[in-house]
Write a protein that holds these residues in place. Sequence first.
Motif, PDB file in Angstrom:
ATOM      1  N   ASP A   1      42.555  18.739  38.089  1.00 23.20           N
ATOM      2  CA  ASP A   1      43.864  18.816  38.735  1.00 23.20           C
ATOM      3  C   ASP A   1      44.980  19.213  37.781  1.00 23.20           C
ATOM      4  O   ASP A   1      45.954  19.847  38.185  1.00 23.20           O
ATOM      5  CB  ASP A   1      44.220  17.464  39.376  1.00 23.20           C
ATOM      6  N   ALA A   2      44.853  18.810  36.526  1.00 23.89           N
ATOM      7  CA  ALA A   2      45.895  19.091  35.526  1.00 23.89           C
ATOM      8  C   ALA A   2      45.302  19.970  34.437  1.00 23.89           C
ATOM      9  O   ALA A   2      44.510  19.516  33.619  1.00 23.89           O
ATOM     10  CB  ALA A   2      46.416  17.780  34.933  1.00 23.89           C
ATOM     11  N   TYR A   3      45.680  21.216  34.456  1.00 26.87           N
ATOM     12  CA  TYR A   3      45.134  22.151  33.472  1.00 26.87           C
ATOM     13  C   TYR A   3      46.121  23.300  33.278  1.00 26.87           C
ATOM     14  O   TYR A   3      47.052  23.496  34.063  1.00 26.87           O
ATOM     15  CB  TYR A   3      43.779  22.712  33.929  1.00 26.87           C
ATOM     16  N   ASN A   4      45.916  24.066  32.222  1.00 25.58           N
ATOM     17  CA  ASN A   4      46.718  25.256  31.971  1.00 25.58           C
ATOM     18  C   ASN A   4      45.875  26.484  32.260  1.00 25.58           C
ATOM     19  O   ASN A   4      44.736  26.599  31.786  1.00 25.58           O
ATOM     20  CB  ASN A   4      47.189  25.296  30.517  1.00 25.58           C
ATOM     21  N   GLY A   5      46.431  27.385  33.046  1.00 24.16           N
ATOM     22  CA  GLY A   5      45.752  28.623  33.344  1.00 24.16           C
ATOM     23  C   GLY A   5      46.493  29.793  32.720  1.00 24.16           C
ATOM     24  O   GLY A   5      47.707  29.734  32.493  1.00 24.16           O
ATOM     25  N   TYR A   6      45.765  30.868  32.450  1.00 28.08           N
ATOM     26  CA  TYR A   6      46.331  32.075  31.863  1.00 28.08           C
ATOM     27  C   TYR A   6      46.246  33.160  32.935  1.00 28.08           C
ATOM     28  O   TYR A   6      45.166  33.694  33.207  1.00 28.08           O
ATOM     29  CB  TYR A   6      45.582  32.417  30.575  1.00 28.08           C
ATOM     30  N   TYR A   7      47.394  33.429  33.585  1.00 27.77           N
ATOM     31  CA  TYR A   7      47.420  34.180  34.836  1.00 27.77           C
ATOM     32  C   TYR A   7      47.874  35.621  34.656  1.00 27.77           C
ATOM     33  O   TYR A   7      48.755  35.929  33.848  1.00 27.77           O
ATOM     34  CB  TYR A   7      48.348  33.476  35.832  1.00 27.77           C
ATOM     35  N   VAL A   8      47.259  36.486  35.463  1.00 26.82           N
ATOM     36  CA  VAL A   8      47.631  37.899  35.510  1.00 26.82           C
ATOM     37  C   VAL A   8      47.974  38.248  36.954  1.00 26.82           C
ATOM     38  O   VAL A   8      47.613  37.534  37.895  1.00 26.82           O
ATOM     39  CB  VAL A   8      46.490  38.802  35.001  1.00 26.82           C
ATOM     40  N   LEU A   9      48.675  39.346  37.120  1.00 25.61           N
ATOM     41  CA  LEU A   9      49.008  39.814  38.458  1.00 25.61           C
ATOM     42  C   LEU A   9      47.755  40.335  39.159  1.00 25.61           C
ATOM     43  O   LEU A   9      46.865  40.906  38.515  1.00 25.61           O
ATOM     44  CB  LEU A   9      50.047  40.922  38.385  1.00 25.61           C
ATOM     45  N   ASP A  10      47.685  40.142  40.455  1.00 23.85           N
ATOM     46  CA  ASP A  10      46.608  40.767  41.221  1.00 23.85           C
ATOM     47  C   ASP A  10      46.693  42.288  41.005  1.00 23.85           C
ATOM     48  O   ASP A  10      47.781  42.877  41.044  1.00 23.85           O
ATOM     49  CB  ASP A  10      46.752  40.452  42.711  1.00 23.85           C
ATOM     50  N   GLY A  11      45.554  42.888  40.732  1.00 19.90           N
ATOM     51  CA  GLY A  11      45.535  44.316  40.447  1.00 19.90           C
ATOM     52  C   GLY A  11      45.699  44.646  38.978  1.00 19.90           C
ATOM     53  O   GLY A  11      45.652  45.827  38.599  1.00 19.90           O
ATOM     54  N   SER A  12      45.864  43.640  38.152  1.00 17.99           N
ATOM     55  CA  SER A  12      45.997  43.876  36.712  1.00 17.99           C
ATOM     56  C   SER A  12      44.698  44.466  36.146  1.00 17.99           C
ATOM     57  O   SER A  12      43.604  44.082  36.560  1.00 17.99           O
ATOM     58  CB  SER A  12      46.306  42.566  35.990  1.00 17.99           C
ATOM     59  N   PRO A  13      44.808  45.383  35.186  1.00 20.68           N
ATOM     60  CA  PRO A  13      43.600  45.933  34.561  1.00 20.68           C
ATOM     61  C   PRO A  13      42.929  44.954  33.597  1.00 20.68           C
ATOM     62  O   PRO A  13      41.838  45.225  33.103  1.00 20.68           O
ATOM     63  CB  PRO A  13      44.133  47.157  33.812  1.00 20.68           C
ATOM     64  N   ILE A  14      43.583  43.823  33.334  1.00 12.96           N
ATOM     65  CA  ILE A  14      43.030  42.835  32.404  1.00 12.96           C
ATOM     66  C   ILE A  14      41.959  42.022  33.117  1.00 12.96           C
ATOM     67  O   ILE A  14      42.238  41.265  34.055  1.00 12.96           O
ATOM     68  CB  ILE A  14      44.133  41.906  31.867  1.00 12.96           C
ATOM     69  N   LYS A  15      40.708  42.194  32.686  1.00 14.09           N
ATOM     70  CA  LYS A  15      39.576  41.500  33.305  1.00 14.09           C
ATOM     71  C   LYS A  15      38.830  40.610  32.318  1.00 14.09           C
ATOM     72  O   LYS A  15      38.181  39.645  32.720  1.00 14.09           O
ATOM     73  CB  LYS A  15      38.579  42.523  33.880  1.00 14.09           C
ATOM     74  N   THR A  16      38.902  40.953  31.030  1.00 11.50           N
ATOM     75  CA  THR A  16      38.150  40.229  30.003  1.00 11.50           C
ATOM     76  C   THR A  16      39.042  39.949  28.800  1.00 11.50           C
ATOM     77  O   THR A  16      40.156  40.474  28.687  1.00 11.50           O
ATOM     78  CB  THR A  16      36.939  41.047  29.527  1.00 11.50           C
ATOM     79  N   ALA A  17      38.519  39.175  27.883  1.00 14.54           N
ATOM     80  CA  ALA A  17      39.253  38.860  26.659  1.00 14.54           C
ATOM     81  C   ALA A  17      39.596  40.129  25.877  1.00 14.54           C
ATOM     82  O   ALA A  17      40.690  40.263  25.322  1.00 14.54           O
ATOM     83  CB  ALA A  17      38.436  37.910  25.796  1.00 14.54           C
TER      84      ALA A  17
END
Length: 336
Positions: free
Chosen positions: A113-129
């Motif tokens: 329930d309590a966590y930090n996420g690293y978010y991108v926009l839908d459609g972003s080309p960023i898929k992997t590290a």
Amino acid sequence: MNKFRFVLVFTFLVVLSACGSSGGTSGDGEVTELRYQGSVGAVTPPELAEDLGYLGKVKLKWVGNTISGPQDIQSAATGQTDFGGAFNGAVIKLVAAKAPIKAVVGYYGSDKDAYNGYYVLDGSPIKTARDLIGKKIAVNTLGAHHEAVVKEYLQRAGLTKDEIKQVELVVVPPVNTEQALRQKQIDVATLGGILRDKALTRGGIHPLFTDYELLGPFNAGTYVLRDDFIAKNPNAARAFVTGVAKAIEWSKTHPRDEVVARFKAIIAKRKRSEDTTAIGYWKSYGVSATGGLIGDRDFQTWIDWLQREGELRPGQVKVSDIYTDSFNPYANGGAQ
């Protein structure tokens, strides 16, 4: 990341810590008032503990707010406040810089329930590290939780040190991070808790990864006290740790609606002109250990990370030098 951002502070640390003191004392000479920094629109475990009556004769004195864990524990180490809390990696760095402090109780972490996420926009080309090379990631401060998790994610994905250096970390106030992402001023937004959930309700974003997915449930941050404070005020230290520990368990064992209602009442009573809307999204402090008990793993993970980063020498800091559970009643199997 600059090596040991805290070092300059500690050329005069001992002098400052000796000068700092709380306002009230009890018949035994111990302090009865603890100075601290809060967080806008949030209720910290010590604030909840005081409201529940778990701190006994010890009272809290709010001296301002902070959004930076490293700054908060520096304030405690230099005697400007009596306790402070930060990501455990920042606590390790402060100990490595010879700050006379001890971690005494966990107060936040990551769970389902309590966590930090690293978010991108839908459609972003960023898929992997690897897609993060040359991109900008917003974090609340450098040298703390968000940066450490990003570096751990990149290292586990096989990026080299040179490649990791090409991932740019940008400091953005948490309340502005979602907007910065949607305006494409950054490529990845670090979002947690209330701000994360509000952003998700608006849609259009998704997580690249989360610290919970990466590391599982873990205690991420601890409150620290100065060694001289503990020596002079052992009963106050015990009251503080016990109160925080019991408040954390209270938040786990009571219905969420009841906890949120209590938080809103606390915010209203302290009269700091705060909006209570966001607190309605609260779900958990994320502390997986009973009563905020601290374990070696809470620090060893980040000692290993700091050694890889070249910020610690092997053996420079031992886990046993960093924390104590001696004031926590749950260390003996239950609250007293």
